[in-house]
Write an enzyme that holds these catalytic residues in place. Structure first.
Site, PDB file in Angstrom:
ATOM      1  CB  SER A 238      -7.646 -42.924  89.923  1.00 40.87           C
ATOM      2  OG  SER A 238      -7.968 -43.272  88.600  1.00 40.87           O
TER       3      SER A 238
ATOM      4  CG  HIS B 249     -13.566 -49.529  77.516  1.00 38.56           C
ATOM      5  ND1 HIS B 249     -12.708 -50.586  77.764  1.00 38.56           N
ATOM      6  CD2 HIS B 249     -13.293 -49.106  76.254  1.00 38.56           C
ATOM      7  CE1 HIS B 249     -11.964 -50.806  76.693  1.00 38.56           C
ATOM      8  NE2 HIS B 249     -12.298 -49.923  75.769  1.00 38.56           N
TER       9      HIS B 249
ATOM     10  CG  ASP C  59     -14.313 -53.506  77.170  1.00 39.39           C
ATOM     11  OD1 ASP C  59     -14.528 -53.352  78.392  1.00 39.39           O
ATOM     12  OD2 ASP C  59     -13.190 -53.780  76.712  1.00 39.39           O
TER      13      ASP C  59
ATOM     14  CB  ALA D 256     -12.501 -37.397  80.515  1.00 32.04           C
ATOM     15  CD  GLU D 257     -10.894 -43.800  82.497  1.00 33.39           C
ATOM     16  OE1 GLU D 257     -11.168 -44.601  83.395  1.00 33.39           O
ATOM     17  OE2 GLU D 257      -9.899 -43.936  81.765  1.00 33.39           O
TER      18      GLU D 257
HETATM   19  C1  GRF Z   1      -9.244 -46.961  83.825  1.00 29.59           C
HETATM   20  O1  GRF Z   1      -8.629 -46.386  82.708  1.00 29.59           O
HETATM   21  C2  GRF Z   1     -10.512 -47.673  83.419  1.00 29.59           C
HETATM   22  O2  GRF Z   1     -11.174 -47.062  82.370  1.00 29.59           O
HETATM   23  C3  GRF Z   1      -9.983 -49.018  82.975  1.00 29.59           C
HETATM   24  O3  GRF Z   1      -8.961 -49.320  83.890  1.00 29.59           O
HETATM   25  C4  GRF Z   1      -8.424 -48.094  84.408  1.00 29.59           C
HETATM   26  C5  GRF Z   1      -8.533 -48.168  85.891  1.00 29.59           C
HETATM   27  O4  GRF Z   1      -7.926 -47.059  86.512  1.00 29.59           O
HETATM   28  N1  GRF Z   1     -11.054 -49.990  82.936  1.00 29.59           N
HETATM   29  P1  GRF Z   1      -8.173 -46.790  88.048  1.00 29.59           P
HETATM   30  O5  GRF Z   1      -7.803 -48.085  88.783  1.00 29.59           O
HETATM   31  O6  GRF Z   1      -9.602 -46.426  88.248  1.00 29.59           O
HETATM   32  O7  GRF Z   1      -7.236 -45.670  88.414  1.00 29.59           O
END
Ligand code: GRF
Length: 216
Positions: free
Chosen positions: A15, A111, A147, A175-176
């Site tokens: 995602s 992260h 990390d 938020a990511e």
């Molecule tokens: C995310 O929560 C990222 O922070 C962590 O792994 C997850 C990956 O999610 N490192 P996606 O594959 O980007 O949906």
């Protein structure tokens, strides 16, 4: 404007990868996503990348005798595609100090916690167990230590009293997507520079480097 050529390394859902592909479509975005590499052959993100017209390839770590030979295969793909920047997005393999050193300040990772709190796995359950009132995510330059590395952008979300790990994870994930778009733009445009292991953002206005997620 010369756009930076970006590869995204994934292991699963993708995602964050999709968020970066979408962001890079905007006129004026300083990066283009030219390659997706997955170490997991059936990662869901591979099909999504191809559907978006991005070249996507599998480099399965299990096909290699050791980590350096796996990384050599990645390196060959990156060189062939003339990649400037690498974004790790849910890429579940540790990279060697040699690889990280060769790409110093050109590999970004996301992260799902406010680093340096909660490095490693199960961040949301650990944040809930610790009783923190806010959580969020961090985009940082990659160093050999897991990390860790200079912080480019962070996004903060509230922790609600009725949260479980899945609800908190969903809030952080949205938020990511915002934070990663912002961080890549800062790096690709040359506005984020590492000085003494901290990221200095040129022309920084507060919302560019620290995001509060207004959702919920
Ligand atoms: C995310 O929560 C990222 O922070 C962590 O792994 C997850 C990956 O999610 N490192 P996606 O594959 O980007 O949906």
């Amino acid at each position: 404007m010369t756009r930076k050529r970006v590869a995204i390394l994934i292991s699963g859902r993708g995602s964050n990868m999709r968020a970066l592909i979408e962001a890079a479509r905007a006129p004026g975005y300083p990066a283009e996503i030219v390659l997706v590499i997955s170490n997991v052959p059936d990662a869901a993100g591979l099909d999504d990348a191809r559907a978006e017209g991005v070249a996507a390839t599998v480099i399965d770590h299990r096909d290699f005798a050791d980590r350096p030979s796996f990384e050599n295969a990645i390196e060959t793909q990156l060189r062939t595609a003339k990649i400037d920047l690498v974004c790790l997005a849910g890429f579940m393999r540790l990279l060697t100090a040699e690889f990280v050193g060769a790409w110093r300040d050109r590999i970004l990772n996301i992260h799902p916690s406010l680093l340096p709190a909660f490095r490693g796995l199960d961040t949301h359950a650990r944040a809930l167990a610790a009783g923190v009132r806010f959580s969020g995510c961090t985009v940082h330059f990659v160093r050999a230590e897991m990390d860790a590395g200079p912080i480019i952008a962070q996004a903060v979300v509230p922790v609600r009293p009725d949260d479980d790990a899945a609800r908190l994870a969903a809030r952080v994930l949205s938020a990511e997507h915002q934070a990663y778009r912002t961080a890549l733009a800062l790096v690709a445009s040359g506005r984020a520079q590492v000085e003494a292991e901290r990221v200095i953002v040129a022309d920084a206005v507060w919302p560019q480097s620290i995001l509060l997620n207004p959702a919920e």
